[in-house]
Design a protein around this motif. Structure first.
Motif: not given
Length: 232
Positions: A127-149
């Motif tokens: 919760t609070g993070y999102k994936f960074v994708y390359e060629d259809g696969a996630f390579v890292s996760s970064v914080w995603d501010p301001g997102k409502r759950y």
């Protein structure tokens, strides 16, 4: 002509002897004509950090190397010589009986802010993070501010690992989970003229006797220890 036959015969003899020696060597095994590779999973060439086949004149010693995936099981080498550990998302079924593993949901990835999903091989961002994708696969996760759950009734703030509850809610277990509870009497942080009514999700006009909603965000201090409560 006769000399050439002697030379050829000598070469054949040496090749046969080399193959016999390699076949009797514990640390390497024959992988092709004049080629060999480390004999056991988890080992690599000392000078290359890989276990690729190579010609006999390139052979060096072998070493245990952390991070090598087993060719048959969902495990990889650990930093300790001879010790295997499950790949992310897996756990041993019975370590005392072998290296069989099973996929398990809700395991935290050791390298990314992600949970193992119910579906084998699939991951869900914390919760609070999102994936960074390359060629259809996630390579890292970064914080995603301001997102409502909406399912959790929380919002990710600008600072990583900080959240605040929706208007009308407070954290039920601050510092332990993202569980929230509807709290009648809290001032609506989006509209100060309203306060939370007795029924969840309803509001009434504020009077001076009501207290303000707590806007202090909750900071996740022990996410690596898996204290965040996951709700789906």
């Amino acid at each position: 002509m006769k000399f050439s036959k002697y030379i050829l015969g000598g070469l054949v003899f040496l090749i046969v002897i080399w193959h016999i020696i390699i076949a009797m060597t514990v640390s390497v095994r024959i992988s092709g004509f004049l080629m060999a590779k480390p004999a056991d999973p988890g080992y690599a060439w000392i000078d290359a950090d890989n276990a690729d086949s190579r010609f006999f004149w390139q052979i060096t010693g072998v070493k245990w190397l952390a991070g090598i995936k087993h060719p048959e099981f969902n495990v990889k080498t650990s930093a300790t010589n001879g010790v295997w550990e499950p790949l992310p998302g897996y756990k041993f079924t019975d370590r005392t009986k072998g290296m069989e593993t099973v996929w398990e949901a809700n395991l935290l990835h050791p390298d990314y802010m992600a949970w193992s999903d119910d579906v084998e091989g699939k991951w869900i961002p914390v919760t609070g993070y999102k994936f960074v994708y390359e060629d259809g696969a996630f390579v890292s996760s970064v914080w995603d501010p301001g997102k409502r759950y909406d399912d959790l009734k929380v919002i990710s703030l600008a600072e990583p690992d900080q959240y605040k509850p929706f208007a009308g809610y407070t954290f039920l277990e601050p510092g332990k989970s993202l569980k929230v509870i509807w709290t009648p009497g809290l001032v609506n942080s989006d509209n100060p003229k309203l306060v939370a009514d007795a029924k969840e999700g309803t509001w009434k006009v504020r009077s001076s006797t009501y207290r303000h909603s707590e806007d202090v965000p909750w900071v996740v201090k022990k996410i690596a220890e898996r204290v965040i409560y996951r709700v789906f």
